[in-house]
Design a protein around this motif. Structure first.
Motif, PDB file in Angstrom:
ATOM      1  N   UNK A   1      42.156  47.850  36.914  1.00  0.00           N
ATOM      2  CA  UNK A   1      41.350  46.778  37.495  1.00  0.00           C
ATOM      3  C   UNK A   1      40.275  46.281  36.553  1.00  0.00           C
ATOM      4  N   UNK A   2      40.093  46.980  35.411  1.00  0.00           N
ATOM      5  CA  UNK A   2      39.116  46.510  34.424  1.00  0.00           C
ATOM      6  C   UNK A   2      39.491  45.093  34.002  1.00  0.00           C
ATOM      7  N   UNK A   3      38.545  44.163  34.135  1.00  0.00           N
ATOM      8  CA  UNK A   3      38.854  42.755  33.895  1.00  0.00           C
ATOM      9  C   UNK A   3      37.564  42.013  33.544  1.00  0.00           C
ATOM     10  N   UNK A   4      37.489  41.409  32.364  1.00  0.00           N
ATOM     11  CA  UNK A   4      36.259  40.705  31.976  1.00  0.00           C
ATOM     12  C   UNK A   4      35.959  39.488  32.835  1.00  0.00           C
ATOM     13  N   UNK A   5      36.939  39.020  33.597  1.00  0.00           N
ATOM     14  CA  UNK A   5      36.745  37.824  34.433  1.00  0.00           C
ATOM     15  C   UNK A   5      36.650  38.163  35.928  1.00  0.00           C
ATOM     16  N   UNK A   6      36.576  39.432  36.249  1.00  0.00           N
ATOM     17  CA  UNK A   6      36.532  39.840  37.649  1.00  0.00           C
ATOM     18  C   UNK A   6      35.227  39.430  38.326  1.00  0.00           C
ATOM     19  N   UNK A   7      35.303  39.245  39.643  1.00  0.00           N
ATOM     20  CA  UNK A   7      34.093  38.971  40.425  1.00  0.00           C
ATOM     21  C   UNK A   7      33.286  40.249  40.634  1.00  0.00           C
TER      22      UNK A   7
END
Length: 333
Positions: A126-132
């Motif tokens: 779930x690591x994501x630079x664009x996550x909320x």
């Protein structure tokens, strides 16, 4: 390569090794023959780890990811390092950015300065630079910082981790004891729970050179289940007749806001069992499972030759204590 005693006589520093995942990682490395230096903020609370190895094999030192000097001291003489430091909720100076982004960079830079390229960093699916979610963004930033600083490092992304001391199944087991209903936000969200022992085994394999350098591995168990079905499983194992109260994400946000307010007003005395944050609600909007790309490229437990443990094989061994009469439940007439 024979990995049975590959670490014999060699020193590895495990940052954050006193926690749930840490104790299993320390044990796995001790079995491989590594000398293990556990670096944590409160080494006086980590002496329970010493029986996991032979006399003098496991030692504790003080270190804080916000203090570069302490990181350098913890790595002195080491040949490898593992970074397990992470938080699930922010509090005080312990922010996601400080711990999981800047902290990860600090550990990687300390390894680089010490000439250590054998680094394993624990992140999360779930690591994501664009996550909320601030948690997911910080995890992604930490991964990028580690690989930029130590390109040979190995990143491990587990799904939700379960085991005797977990904060997942145990949490819902406890809630089932005290409440007539167990609230669930994101009931349809899918998880792929992975046994903590399998995660620890993967760390040991990575340090022994059995993984691809600079690669990101995704670790999940053999079963993909919805959040609702996992809670229902806990209720079945603990033999608690409780209702699963499915909450919408908007209701979850409201509950999280109230929880955060009460936690602040009570100066942290609000029960941890009832705490929820808006960031956790954001995370629950997305499935937490191994990607098809990782499967195709062999960046999984199975790809490393590990047959992951099932929930049914492990969870009942510690969930029994949430039954009305604990381990004696089956003896009732």
């Amino acid at each position: 390569m024979n990995t049975e005693r590959v670490g014999t006589g060699r020193l590895v520093t495990v940052f954050g090794g006193s926690g749930f995942v840490g104790r299993h990682v320390v044990r796995a490395l001790a079995l491989q023959g590594w000398r293990v230096r556990v670096a944590c903020r409160r080494p006086d609370l980590a002496f329970h780890l010493q029986p996991l190895g032979g006399p003098g094999q496991i030692a504790m030192v003080q270190a804080n990811v916000r203090n570069p000097e302490s990181l350098a001291a913890a790595l002195r003489g080491a040949e490898a390092a593992v970074n397990l430091v992470g938080i699930l909720a922010e509090g005080g100076k312990q922010s996601f950015s400080a711990v999981q982004a800047r902290g990860a960079r600090a550990v990687a830079e300390a390894c680089k300065n010490a000439g250590i390229s054998n680094l394993v960093h624990i992140s999360a699916i779930g690591a994501d630079p664009h996550s909320a979610s601030a948690y997911a963004r910080a995890k992604a930033e930490g991964e990028a910082a580690v690989l930029q600083t130590v390109p040979e490092a190995v990143i491990l992304r587990p799904s939700v981790i379960f085991g005797p001391e977990d904060d997942f199944f145990n949490r819902f087991g406890t809630m089932a004891r005290f409440f007539p209903a167990v609230p669930v936000v994101g009931a349809a969200t899918r998880f792929q729970p992975v046994y903590v022992g399998d995660v620890a085994r993967t760390v040991a394999l990575a340090l022994s050179g059995q993984t691809k350098k600079g690669a990101i591995y995704e670790l999940g168990g053999p079963e993909v289940k919805s959040f609702e079905s996992l809670v229902e499983y806990v209720l079945a194992v603990t033999e608690r007749d409780r209702r699963v109260a499915k909450l919408s994400f908007s209701t979850g946000k409201l509950v999280a806001a109230i929880s955060s307010l009460l936690t602040g007003l009570s100066l942290g005395l609000y029960p941890k069992l009832l705490r929820m944050t808006g960031d956790q609600v954001e995370l629950l909007k997305y499935d937490n499972i191994v990607s098809n790309e990782a499967k195709a490229e062999g960046r999984t437990l199975e790809g490393l030759g590990i047959t992951p443990e099932t929930i049914e094989a492990i969870a009942p061994t510690y969930l029994y204590r949430y039954r009305k009469t604990g381990q004696y439940q089956d003896q009732r007439s």
